[in-house]
Write a protein that holds these residues in place. Structure first.
Motif: not given
Length: 252
Positions: A59-69, A81-87
């Protein structure tokens, strides 16, 4: 090529924040997003709170995802870390804010509580740092979390402080093991900070007494700590390496 077009292709820096669903982790995630990082918000169980952090960032104009671990599970952390590199294409900053705390005098502490803290705070730091050491790009930063209780030696904190002593030992050694990688490794050691974790189970008198202890005569805020994280992650903090930064208002 014009200056504008060359800078427009600069890859966005990417940060992983463990324990990013609340407290200092959440504030750090939002602060790094404001600094221009794409942020991966890691959480252990509270998906709704992690989603709130992501929503606040987007909402503040940034980019983010949530990943459970679970930070202590090496397979889940590798997948994080795989999900981070993929995204987002890589990892530049790792902020390891996940931790648990149980308080009791050493003579009374339930050993199951000791084992839980050991698993999350020590093994979790080891596992996250292992992936960070393998994957951080040049110019990157690894930021662990210790605690100023280590220097204060407060009764009731023996087990928790012991886990944070281990975090500090790992931090200082990993900084030296990453020689030649252009990656900084530091720990932030907050003092009493007004988070749910800190305030839980304390009456007003106890909180007021602890707030009066630093020369600045207040509790820290998650934002105070997030500013330190931002400094260590960014260009201004590049010459700080292998250090424990005690952000506590002068309490110790």
């Amino acid at each position: 090529m014009t200056e504008h077009s060359s800078t427009s292709h600069t890859p966005r820096r990417v940060a992983v924040v463990t324990g990013g669903s609340r407290g200092i982790g959440r504030e750090s995630a939002e602060r790094l997003a404001a600094d221009g990082y794409a942020v991966v918000v890691n959480y252990a169980g509270n998906e709704a709170e992690a989603d709130k952090t992501v929503a606040a960032i987007t909402e503040a104009g940034g980019e983010a995802i949530a990943v459970r671990a679970d930070v202590a599970d090496e397979t889940e952390v590798a997948a994080l870390f795989d999900a981070t590199e993929s995204a987002f294409g890589g990892v530049d900053v790792v902020v390891h804010a996940a931790g648990v705390m149980a308080l009791a005098p050493l003579v009374d502490l339930d050993l199951d509580a000791l084992d839980r803290m050991h698993r999350t705070n020590i093994r979790g730091t080891f596992v996250v740092d292992q992936q960070a050491a393998r994957r951080l790009r040049a110019g990157g930063a690894l930021i662990n979390f210790s605690s100023s209780v280590l220097a204060l030696a407060i009764p009731g904190y023996s087990a928790y402080a012991a886990t944070k002593g281990a975090v500090e030992a790992m931090t200082l050694i990993v900084a030296r093991e990453l020689r030649g990688r252009d990656v900084t490794v530091n720990a932030v050691a907050p003092g009493p900070t007004a988070t749910a974790l800190f305030l839980e189970g304390k009456d007003e008198e106890t909180v007021a007494r602890m707030a009066a202890q630093p020369p600045l005569e207040r509790l820290g805020t998650p934002r105070d700590i997030a500013e330190v994280v931002s400094f260590l992650a960014g260009p201004a903090g590049r010459w700080v390496n292998g250090q424990v930064l005690r952000a506590n208002g002068g309490i110790a």
